[in-house]
Design an enzyme around this catalytic site. Structure first.
Site, PDB file in Angstrom:
ATOM      1  N   GLY A 134     -20.765  -9.549   6.689  1.00 22.57           N
ATOM      2  CA  GLY A 134     -21.902 -10.394   6.327  1.00 22.57           C
ATOM      3  C   GLY A 134     -22.638 -11.008   7.491  1.00 22.57           C
ATOM      4  O   GLY A 134     -23.335 -12.009   7.309  1.00 22.57           O
ATOM      5  N   GLU A 140       7.608  10.760  -2.011  1.00 21.18           N
ATOM      6  CA  GLU A 140       7.110   9.458  -2.463  1.00 21.18           C
ATOM      7  C   GLU A 140       8.236   8.598  -3.020  1.00 21.18           C
ATOM      8  O   GLU A 140       8.238   7.372  -2.847  1.00 21.18           O
ATOM      9  CB  GLU A 140       6.016   9.651  -3.524  1.00 21.18           C
ATOM     10  CG  GLU A 140       4.794  10.424  -3.042  1.00 21.18           C
ATOM     11  CD  GLU A 140       4.131   9.785  -1.841  1.00 21.18           C
ATOM     12  OE1 GLU A 140       4.267   8.551  -1.668  1.00 21.18           O
ATOM     13  OE2 GLU A 140       3.501  10.511  -1.054  1.00 21.18           O
ATOM     14  N   HIS A 184       9.887   6.841  -0.101  1.00 18.74           N
ATOM     15  CA  HIS A 184       9.152   5.642   0.310  1.00 18.74           C
ATOM     16  C   HIS A 184       9.453   4.479  -0.635  1.00 18.74           C
ATOM     17  O   HIS A 184       9.718   3.345  -0.194  1.00 18.74           O
ATOM     18  CB  HIS A 184       7.637   5.918   0.305  1.00 18.74           C
ATOM     19  CG  HIS A 184       7.169   6.744   1.453  1.00 18.74           C
ATOM     20  ND1 HIS A 184       7.436   6.437   2.761  1.00 18.74           N
ATOM     21  CD2 HIS A 184       6.418   7.878   1.485  1.00 18.74           C
ATOM     22  CE1 HIS A 184       6.883   7.341   3.556  1.00 18.74           C
ATOM     23  NE2 HIS A 184       6.254   8.228   2.798  1.00 18.74           N
TER      24      HIS A 184
END
Length: 692
Positions: free
Chosen positions: A239, A458, A461
């Site tokens: 911004g 996966e 993990h």
């Protein structure tokens, strides 16, 4: 109320006068004319009709001699009553004439011989008159018109070349002029400080500068002076430019806005000339504000990598900017605002007090600021009732204001794609997945063996992160391909201001859990752990060579915040060898740790992978059924009011994808918080997972 800009030009008045003169000359005093030939005149001039009133021969000495005449009342009547075929054409002309009084119809004869016509008329007893007429206006116009056309073309071309006509050729005579866009006399960006959500600290300092311009006596009575400049520093999308637009909308003084690249030109001396012209205009309209976006385009440190630059045009531009900001001459009444996300490469002379008195860091929004930003961007959307904005803010840590705006738009697009009448909570969750992980590829062809390997990767993990105290707890795991990834695990880590050695080691162990699961179950490994290895390698090198977290290396940091020694190692070859050995040792220890944890929980790992193969997507609740609740959840829940959620993606990479060159890590000067090297792979930039 702002006055409407008057676009009327005085040249329109000149054009209107010219058209009026021409119209007056062409149409004033003219009567209806009818062309006839010489034989017709002699016929009606015969004594039988005696219809001709008077014949006037005009310019008898000129090759363009002509004659004109009118008819008498008796002549008009005789011609209209006549049945002579020779007069039929004139009779028809009189009937078709719009004149009520036919004696006012003017007959004109062109291309005649004045001498022969005069002799023929005399034979019939008519003595012609002679008149000499000169068209002064036509003569003058004939002489002047070519010059007028040439001058008009020259003015048009020159205005185009000088930029007056807005053409592409406006670079020639106006090349040294400033390209700044000026907001003054009611012209505004339609953005106010109320439109800027979050950024409370940065907004407070910027508002103070605007208030000083509006009410200087409040500060000068105490002896205070307005800051000469303010530098907005922060990551992309936070911004900075929006804050400058709000200044332009709020300030009641002229506001000059331009980009750093506007000073860059291929011609020598143009950049310095534009800087001089910019400050000249600002001083003439002082008090004024100058905003330079992306100032690093001209503000890079001088003398760095000098051998790669064939000319010093950028340095000349920077020297002129330094002189204008705080040189020998005074620069009172002109405030400089600038924005960059590369403050570490700016020249030291540009950063000193007296030029940029304030350096305002615009950081990524925190939880409360994200709520405010969501409030702004959700206003134009048609939302379901009781949409939980707090939930959305918690699901988007690490998102900038631009990311949140993109998220809201993406959610609306997803809702429209599904033919919904309102945007729902699930649309926002799908939008988060879309932005972070990429587009879901349900039709991607994956062999059963590959799918099984992905599932165990996966699951590895997820198992390690569930069992370790400082590893990020899992939210969901999927083996549905998304983007270039074949599977992903989503986490909810805490945002940390500092990171301990134990936390980094647990994160490294969790990242290596996927490869360890492949080794344990299949007895072989694949290329799918590329991003995991990249992550842990950077973390290990950061621990050893930057943060002094290795016992053998000790409390030494080789980090160069200015980036001036990028081509020179600040240590010897022997020390480099020791660093490499310690990094390798650290990674292998965490890999062995992950392998041991998975061996102890091999049955649960297999159960989790099988469930993942059958459901393709599993959530935290599925892990609780297999492993039970995490023993650290209670402590996390007690402290949840002061912590925020974050999402991280661990990706099983496709071996078919091209391996991209690792981008150089960059960090800001004086950053004492969690560095880029120690942050999790995707938490740095959650919408750009690293791919193989």
């Amino acid at each position: 109320m702002a006055k409407k800009k008057n676009n009327f030009s005085i040249y329109w008045i000149y054009a209107l006068i010219g058209v009026s003169i021409i119209a007056f000359q062409l149409y004033s005093g003219q009567t209806e004319t009818t062309k006839v030939d010489q034989d017709q005149l002699l016929t009606i001039a015969d004594s039988t009709y005696s219809a001709v009133d008077q014949v006037t021969i005009i310019n008898r000495a000129s090759p363009d001699a002509s004659a004109e005449f009118r008819l008498t009342k008796d002549g008009v009547k005789k011609i209209l009553d006549s049945k002579d075929e020779e007069l039929s054409e004139i009779k028809e002309l009189l009937k078709n004439s719009e004149e009520k009084d036919k004696t006012k119809v003017l007959f004109v004869i062109e291309n005649l011989d004045p001498r022969i016509l005069a002799e023929d008329l005399k034979k019939q007893g008519i003595q012609p008159k002679y008149d000499k007429r000169t068209d002064y206006f036509g003569t003058i116009l004939g002489y002047l018109l070519p010059f007028v056309i040439i001058i008009a073309i020259w003015i048009f071309v020159m205005r185009r070349m000088s930029g007056g006509a807005g053409g592409a050729g406006g670079q020639i005579f106006n090349i040294g002029k400033s390209k700044a866009k000026v907001y003054e006399n009611g012209k505004t960006t339609n953005v106010n400080f109320s439109d800027v959500a979050g950024l409370e600290g940065a907004k407070e300092e910027i508002v103070e500068i605007v208030e000083f311009l509006k009410n200087p006596s409040k500060y000068t009575e105490l002896g205070a002076k307005i800051p000469k400049g303010a530098l907005l520093v922060g990551p992309p999308g936070t911004g900075k430019t929006l804050l400058a637009k709000a200044v332009a909308g709020e300030a009641k003084v002229p506001f000059f806005s331009l980009s750093g690249s506007d000073f860059v030109e291929m011609f020598v001396g143009v950049g310095a000339s534009r800087v001089r012209d910019l400050f000249k205009q600002a001083k003439e309209k002082s008090p004024a504000i100058i905003f330079i976006d992306e100032i690093d385009a001209i503000g890079r440190a001088r003398g760095k990598n000098n051998g790669f630059n064939s000319n010093d045009e950028r340095e000349n531009t920077l020297n002129q900017l330094l002189t204008e900001m705080d040189g020998f001459g005074t620069n009172s009444g002109v405030i400089i605002l600038a924005a960059t996300n590369r403050a570490d490469v700016l020249d030291g002379a540009l950063m000193r007090a007296g030029r940029f008195d304030r350096q305002i860091y615009v950081d990524m929004p925190d939880l409360n600021e994200r709520k405010e930003i969501f409030d702004v961007h959700l206003k134009p959307l048609k939302l379901e009732k009781d949409l939980d904005i707090d939930f959305l803010a918690k699901q988007t840590p690490g998102f900038s204001g631009a990311d949140i705006a993109n998220l809201c738009n993406e959610a609306a697009l997803i809702a429209a794609r599904n033919n919904k009448k309102k945007v729902e909570k699930q649309d926002f969750l799908d939008a988060v997945d879309r932005i972070i992980g990429g587009l879901e590829k349900k039709n991607k062809i994956i062999t059963p063996n590959e799918k099984k390997a992905i599932a165990f990767h996966e699951a590895g993990h997820a198992t390690i992160s569930w069992l370790l105290e400082h590893a990020h707890p899992l939210v969901k795991v999927t083996i549905v391909p998304r983007g270039q990834s074949l599977g992903a695990a989503w986490y909810l880590p805490d945002e940390r201001s500092i990171t301990t050695t134990e936390q980094i080691l647990d994160e490294m162990c969790s990242a290596l859990g996927g490869r360890a699961a492949e080794q344990l179950i299949f007895g072989k490994i694949s290329t799918g752990a590329l991003s995991d290895l990249e992550k842990v390698t950077k973390q290990a090198y950061a621990m050893v060579s930057i943060y002094g977290l290795n016992e053998k290396i000790g409390n030494i940091s080789y980090f160069d915040s200015r980036g001036q020694d990028m081509f020179n190692k600040p240590y010897s070859d022997d020390r480099a060898r020791v660093i490499d050995e310690e990094v390798s040792k650290m990674i292998e220890e965490q890999y062995a740790r992950a392998l041991n944890l998975l061996k102890e929980n091999k049955e649960k790992l297999t159960q989790l992978a099988n469930k993942l193969l059958s459901k393709e997507v599993i959530f935290k609740e599925d892990l609780e059924l297999i492993f039970g609740k995490r023993i650290w959840d209670e402590a996390i829940n007690e402290d949840s009011n002061s912590k925020e959620s974050h999402e991280e993606v661990e990706i099983y990479e496709s071996s078919e994808a091209d391996v991209k060159e690792n981008q150089k890590e960059e960090s800001g000067e004086g950053d004492l918080r969690t560095p880029p090297e120690l942050k999790s792979k995707d938490s740095d930039n959650p919408k750009e997972p690293k791919d193989e």
